[in-house]
Write an enzyme that holds these catalytic residues in place. Structure first.
Site, PDB file in Angstrom:
ATOM      1  N   ASP A 139      32.746 -89.725  -9.232  1.00 13.30           N
ATOM      2  CA  ASP A 139      32.215 -88.636  -8.418  1.00 13.30           C
ATOM      3  C   ASP A 139      33.068 -87.380  -8.568  1.00 13.30           C
ATOM      4  OD1 ASP A 139      30.249 -87.912  -6.135  1.00 13.30           O
ATOM      5  OD2 ASP A 139      32.200 -87.316  -5.333  1.00 13.30           O
ATOM      6  N   GLU A 147      31.908 -83.807 -10.367  1.00 15.33           N
ATOM      7  CA  GLU A 147      32.017 -82.525  -9.672  1.00 15.33           C
ATOM      8  C   GLU A 147      32.848 -81.525 -10.467  1.00 15.33           C
ATOM      9  OE1 GLU A 147      31.829 -84.244  -5.068  1.00 15.33           O
ATOM     10  OE2 GLU A 147      33.752 -83.763  -6.002  1.00 15.33           O
ATOM     11  N   SER A 167      11.381 -74.819 -26.952  1.00 11.58           N
ATOM     12  CA  SER A 167      10.911 -74.426 -28.285  1.00 11.58           C
ATOM     13  C   SER A 167      11.808 -74.993 -29.379  1.00 11.58           C
ATOM     14  CB  SER A 167      10.890 -72.897 -28.390  1.00 11.58           C
ATOM     15  OG  SER A 167      12.224 -72.388 -28.369  1.00 11.58           O
ATOM     16  N   HIS A 173      32.263 -91.663   0.801  1.00 17.49           N
ATOM     17  CA  HIS A 173      32.994 -91.323  -0.425  1.00 17.49           C
ATOM     18  C   HIS A 173      34.292 -92.115  -0.412  1.00 17.49           C
ATOM     19  CE1 HIS A 173      34.507 -89.239  -3.835  1.00 17.49           C
ATOM     20  NE2 HIS A 173      35.268 -88.355  -3.198  1.00 17.49           N
ATOM     21  N   GLU A 216      19.455 -64.916 -17.939  1.00 19.17           N
ATOM     22  CA  GLU A 216      19.645 -65.857 -19.041  1.00 19.17           C
ATOM     23  C   GLU A 216      20.712 -66.912 -18.760  1.00 19.17           C
ATOM     24  OE1 GLU A 216      17.598 -66.055 -21.383  1.00 19.17           O
ATOM     25  OE2 GLU A 216      16.546 -64.182 -20.960  1.00 19.17           O
ATOM     26  N   THR A 242      26.502 -81.987   7.902  1.00 17.33           N
ATOM     27  CA  THR A 242      25.211 -82.232   7.252  1.00 17.33           C
ATOM     28  C   THR A 242      24.971 -83.711   6.968  1.00 17.33           C
ATOM     29  OG1 THR A 242      26.224 -81.768   5.097  1.00 17.33           O
ATOM     30  CG2 THR A 242      25.109 -79.941   6.201  1.00 17.33           C
TER      31      THR A 242
END
Length: 330
Positions: free
Chosen positions: A193, A197, A254, A109, A229, A28
């Site tokens: 990093d 993670e 709220s 990385h 939830e 990817t």
């Protein structure tokens, strides 16, 4: 200590456009970076081992595909976009023996460099260009004329003394300059990093989600409500946190939720602080890296066991049913 930040206006795209880039790997990240670079008018080739299942895809997308050692000899900048645990094996055999002074090897990385899995002779540049997101997001944001934040670092200067200019230019070509390119070090990127993670984004979040789900189930609440939830609504809160920060999140919930969060946070922080310090210490002293590389050498027994067991958990069984309508919408 504030990091230096660079934007498109500060960076010369021509630096990377004047060089030949070789991408090792076409997962990817490899695919996204290769496509973004090409769309930024950078010369790109892809390096894969003979028989790789990614060869047809890379060729179909118009890239010249070479064996890795040939790619190295024909590139000015070589980006190692392979899984961390494969770097030592592949680079020591297919990359390092063929490097010459002036070339630059890049990483997304800092793991293999920071934990001394690989090293490079004097005169070869070693850089980090790390998009802060997965390959899919890197490509999607680029196509929207946006970008992801990028980190850069210079571990070793090359004989041409242009490692930083190349790292910045490479990041700009991937869309990083549209958001911001931050200069750090391999050590800081790698350790922070891994900590993020483990303690927060993956390990920490999963632990909280699963424990919350199980707590409600054991107390007799319906599985569906427990899932909504403790799992489903995470995205709603995460989006608020991402776009508006902690204070902005508080403003969009709220009074009940905010007061409850404050009351619950205090005892949880006391429990988490020491746990997180231990996680960070194991990263800093190399214990985690040692464990991970041992796991790889044994063909991933812990990972395979955990992956299989996860499929059988109640949270996954309930989630698979409840996620179906959302999958249909896609």
């Amino acid at each position: 200590m504030a990091l230096s930040v660079y934007y498109d206006k500060d960076i010369d795209l021509g630096v990377i456009q004047s060089l030949q880039v070789g991408i090792i790997g076409y997962g990817t990240q490899g695919e996204a970076q290769a496509l973004n670079l090409r769309d930024s008018k950078v010369k790109v080739r892809v390096g894969l081992y003979q028989g790789s299942l990614s060869i047809p895809k890379a060729k179909a997308e118009g890239f010249e595909v070479l064996e890795v050692k040939e790619l190295v000899q024909k590139s000015d900048v070589i980006m190692a976009l392979l899984p961390d645990e494969l770097h030592k094996e592949v680079l020591e055999k297919e990359v390092i023996p063929f490097l010459k002074e002036g070339q630059i090897v890049g990483f997304a990385h800092g793991f293999s460099v920071h934990f001394n899995q690989v090293s490079f002779k004097k005169g070869v540049g070693v850089i980090l260009v790390a998009p802060k997101g997965p390959g899919s997001a890197l490509r999607e944001e680029y196509l929207k004329n946006k970008g992801l934040y990028h980190l850069i670092a210079i571990e070793q200067e090359n004989s041409k003394n242009n490692a930083k200019a190349v790292a910045l230019s490479y990041a700009k070509a991937m869309g990083g300059g549209r958001m911001g390119v931050l200069e750090t070090s391999f050590k800081e990127e790698c350790e922070s990093d891994l900590f993020g993670e483990q303690a927060v984004l993956c390990g920490g979040l999963e632990a909280v989600v699963r424990m919350g789900f199980e707590t409600l189930i054991k107390a007799g609440y319906p599985e569906e409500l427990a899932y909504f939830e403790c799992v489903h609504e995470v995205k709603l809160v995460a989006d608020l946190l991402h776009y508006k920060g902690v204070e902005g999140l508080r403003k969009h919930i709220s009074n009940t939720a905010e007061f409850g969060a404050i009351k619950a946070r205090e005892p949880m922080e006391n429990l988490l602080e020491k746990r997180m310090q231990k996680i960070l210490k194991k990263i800093q002293n190399g214990s985690f890296a040692k464990d991970f590389l041992l796991e790889k050498s044994l063909n991933y027994p812990r990972l395979n066991t955990e992956r299989k067991a996860l499929k059988e958990t109640k949270i996954e069984q309930v989630g698979e049913i409840l996620r179906t309508p959302f999958n249909h919408e896609k």
